[in-house]
Design a protein around this motif. Sequence first.
Motif, short mmCIF file in Angstrom:
data_model
loop_
_atom_site.label_atom_id
_atom_site.label_comp_id
_atom_site.label_asym_id
_atom_site.label_seq_id
_atom_site.Cartn_x
_atom_site.Cartn_y
_atom_site.Cartn_z
N GLU A 166 -9.92 -5.17 -3.87
CA GLU A 166 -9.48 -5.34 -5.26
C GLU A 166 -8.13 -6.06 -5.32
O GLU A 166 -7.90 -6.87 -6.23
N SER A 223 -7.56 0.46 -5.93
CA SER A 223 -7.95 1.48 -4.94
C SER A 223 -8.34 0.91 -3.59
O SER A 223 -8.57 1.68 -2.65
N SER A 224 -8.40 -0.43 -3.46
CA SER A 224 -8.84 -1.01 -2.19
C SER A 224 -8.18 -2.35 -1.94
O SER A 224 -7.70 -3.01 -2.87
N ILE A 242 -1.89 -0.77 -3.64
CA ILE A 242 -3.13 -0.16 -3.17
C ILE A 242 -2.87 1.33 -2.95
O ILE A 242 -2.15 1.71 -2.01
N GLY A 243 -3.41 2.15 -3.81
CA GLY A 243 -3.17 3.58 -3.70
C GLY A 243 -3.37 4.27 -5.03
O GLY A 243 -3.98 3.72 -5.96
N SER A 244 -2.84 5.46 -5.15
CA SER A 244 -3.03 6.27 -6.36
C SER A 244 -2.02 5.90 -7.44
O SER A 244 -0.95 5.35 -7.15
N TRP A 245 -2.36 6.23 -8.67
CA TRP A 245 -1.46 6.02 -9.81
C TRP A 245 -0.17 6.82 -9.64
O TRP A 245 0.93 6.30 -9.88
N LYS A 272 -3.23 -0.10 -14.68
CA LYS A 272 -4.26 0.55 -13.89
C LYS A 272 -5.51 -0.32 -13.76
O LYS A 272 -6.09 -0.74 -14.78
N GLY A 273 -5.90 -0.64 -12.53
CA GLY A 273 -7.19 -1.30 -12.28
C GLY A 273 -7.20 -2.80 -12.41
O GLY A 273 -7.75 -3.49 -11.57
N ASP A 328 0.85 -1.19 0.00
CA ASP A 328 0.00 0.00 0.00
C ASP A 328 0.88 1.24 0.00
O ASP A 328 2.06 1.20 0.35
N GLU A 329 0.30 2.36 -0.42
CA GLU A 329 1.11 3.55 -0.64
C GLU A 329 1.73 4.10 0.65
O GLU A 329 2.77 4.76 0.61
#
Length: 483
Positions: free
Chosen positions: A400, A396-397, A300-303, A366-367, A267-268
């Motif tokens: 996922e 994002s979670s 898990i976090g932003s691009w 992404k995704g 995670d970020e």
Amino acid sequence: MLEIKPFCSHRHTVVEKTQNHYRISEISCESMREIINKSPIVQERLSKIGIGERLRVIGEIGKVWREKLNDGRLEELKKTISRTTGYGEKLIEMEFSLIPMVLSRENIFENLSCSPAKSILAFERFVEMKNGESFRIVPAGPVFIISSGNSLLPAIIPSTISLAAGNLTIVKPSLSNYLGVVEAYKALSEIASNSEEAEAMMDGLVISYFTHESDSLKYLLSGAKLGVVNFWGGEPARTSVARMVSENPHHPKMVINGPLTGCVLIDEKSADEKTAEGLARNIILYDQQLCSSPTSGAFIGSWTSALSFTRMVERFLNQIGLEFESDFNDASIFLTQSARRVFQLKGSHVISSKNPRNFWTLVVSKGESVLDEVVNSLPAFSIYARRRFLELVVVSSVEEALEHIRRIPLSPAFKDVDGVQTVGYSMNMDEKILEKLVSLGVYRVVPLSDMFMRSPIEPYDGVPMLSAFTKIVYRRDLELFKP
């Protein structure tokens, strides 16, 4: 041409064969029958040796290896194993340094102590578990171990545990690491000249290569009175071995350590330099050919955070990869470059190296994973061809990320493996996430930084190594039925 000769104390005749660049002497079928016929005597003698003495002898083997390593006597072997495995000399040197740990009295003691009897004295006598109920651990052998070629340790660890448990232990290493396995146990023959216990253990160990069409191999699998066959590897050998074992009238137990892989969860908040260095190291070591190697990952976090993290990983891939150089042939380089282009066309971000001795690739998608689409376009880009390669999927979670792990065994890109063995994590790993990983069939959940390392007490793919090679005799002194 490399000479591959059997290692054992038993008198035997050999069958001479050649295969690739090897001149192979394998133990003949007639000699193998004689060895198996003598196994009850060998195992009885081993079982009469106190477990403490068996552990002492194993510790001596490790000490001899360390002495040889420290004074340079293993330099030629290091070069040979580097050539036969394709791994760089620096990696072989690291693996050589781990062997004394594997063969230490303390580590084997810890492994054996984690038996259901909870006491290594159960190797010598019945040990009471509760009110008149006792366990006694006895060898389940003879044991035949068919090892893989991705590392020396998967041959040495089960062989040592089996021998310590009192089994006649027959080992068939891979051609690529055969000479290393034999060298490790040469110390046993040296110690045996001054130790009855070591001599008995030497009698309990047989190392020989057998070609695929070998009569000796067919006899061992389908006709010999074995207790256990332990196979390490994948298809098509796994199915072939299992078929022959199923025909054996003595019905040996079949223990399969099949092909598995590793995945990382990051995670970020934890995406720091330590995590980046650990990920890079585990991508580089063994060119991701271990069952614990990270071959997929979820971030898990932003691009933006993911791209920032991969720039840190890039720096360590360059640094560590140059320490552990590895040769990539032209065909492998061309295939990987083709895959890089497909990823870019699919919208993934690709960071890569052009150095053929450290040819790494880091993909950020992404995704969801794009890897299946790439493999559908390039079927040769299998998990075994994807060396120093990782796709990191940004989600994002946690849910996922867990879904990404769930899909791996179903993915065409991972069709040659049975599932995820190891999850290396750099995040807050709470009980809820752990329970979900358990339900997904994961065998190991460990810190990302050293996914490749194993504790002495670790089970292998869900099974304690000792339980694979022993039986427990149960004794009860009290009557349970009271009319």
